[in-house]
Scaffold this motif. Sequence first.
Motif, PDB file in Angstrom:
ATOM      1  N   LEU A   1       0.833  -1.204   0.000  1.00 28.47           N
ATOM      2  CA  LEU A   1       0.000   0.000   0.000  1.00 28.47           C
ATOM      3  C   LEU A   1       0.868   1.254   0.000  1.00 28.47           C
ATOM      4  O   LEU A   1       0.533   2.247  -0.664  1.00 28.47           O
ATOM      5  N   GLN A   2       1.979   1.222   0.722  1.00 26.05           N
ATOM      6  CA  GLN A   2       2.896   2.364   0.690  1.00 26.05           C
ATOM      7  C   GLN A   2       3.448   2.571  -0.721  1.00 26.05           C
ATOM      8  O   GLN A   2       3.537   3.714  -1.199  1.00 26.05           O
ATOM      9  N   ALA A   3       3.816   1.482  -1.381  1.00 24.99           N
ATOM     10  CA  ALA A   3       4.315   1.593  -2.753  1.00 24.99           C
ATOM     11  C   ALA A   3       3.232   2.123  -3.680  1.00 24.99           C
ATOM     12  O   ALA A   3       3.505   2.936  -4.576  1.00 24.99           O
ATOM     13  N   THR A   4       1.990   1.702  -3.470  1.00 26.83           N
ATOM     14  CA  THR A   4       0.874   2.188  -4.283  1.00 26.83           C
ATOM     15  C   THR A   4       0.680   3.686  -4.086  1.00 26.83           C
ATOM     16  O   THR A   4       0.490   4.437  -5.056  1.00 26.83           O
ATOM     17  N   GLU A   5       0.740   4.142  -2.831  1.00 24.73           N
ATOM     18  CA  GLU A   5       0.641   5.576  -2.555  1.00 24.73           C
ATOM     19  C   GLU A   5       1.773   6.337  -3.238  1.00 24.73           C
ATOM     20  O   GLU A   5       1.569   7.418  -3.792  1.00 24.73           O
TER      21      GLU A   5
END
Length: 267
Positions: A201-205
């Motif tokens: 999710l951090q990478a997606t953000e």
Amino acid sequence: MNDDLLLRYSRQILMPEVGAEGQDRLTRAHAIVMGLGGLGSPIAAYLAAAGVGRLTLVDFDQVDLSNLQRQILHGEADIGRPKVDSAEESLRRLNPGCRIATVARRLEQPELETLCAGADLILDGTDNFASRALINRAAVATRTPLISGAVIRFEGQLATFDFRDAAAPCYHCLYGDGEELGETCSESGVLASLPGVIGSLQATEALKLLLGLPTLAGQLLLVDGLSMSFRSLTLARDAQCPVCSPAADPNRRQNPPGTGVVAPLRN
């Protein structure tokens, strides 16, 4: 962009939100990954795979057997090696076109600020409040967007602090100096797959931010892996925050834990 790159990133380029222009933006981007553990491993892997052109990996730790349950960039053969070396090797196998720099030592504030000033965003995958506070201060000082994640047991948290917005809250607005409120996975444990969820999710953000798409800025995402539920809370800037408020004074005594709407987590 040559034919090989067009094919490698074709599934992203097909998306109208990305396209060739967006992929070019990713290729020219520079992201800093702080910590190459449970969160930093999926963060770095997905950013490299997605075509982020330049990654700086920062971690002073070495690979330990207890890391391997969740830190997927490392293997048994890496035990005793610096995590940045093991991570760099894995990422180069994944995408040889990604330019990777490594920092295998603790960074003090001036050096960290210099590093942050040359990047497009920072991703915090560290596991202690001293590091998180240092990273937050450097991000605020350089107005570099910061994406912070944390995990413990079945629980995860994620927040994006976009300091390009002068009114954005910071990590200190949320948790104050609440160091004593945190737990570590070495004390309480963590499900192996949960850092992968939050790190992804951090990478997606990060990818959305680099592409100019809407992010979680101004919100805190709470993940309960046991009930498989997601909820978000709105974050407000602390007008008295000693880190990011207009009147902030670096010599002023830090506020006690104040705005902490939930207990901070560590991975």
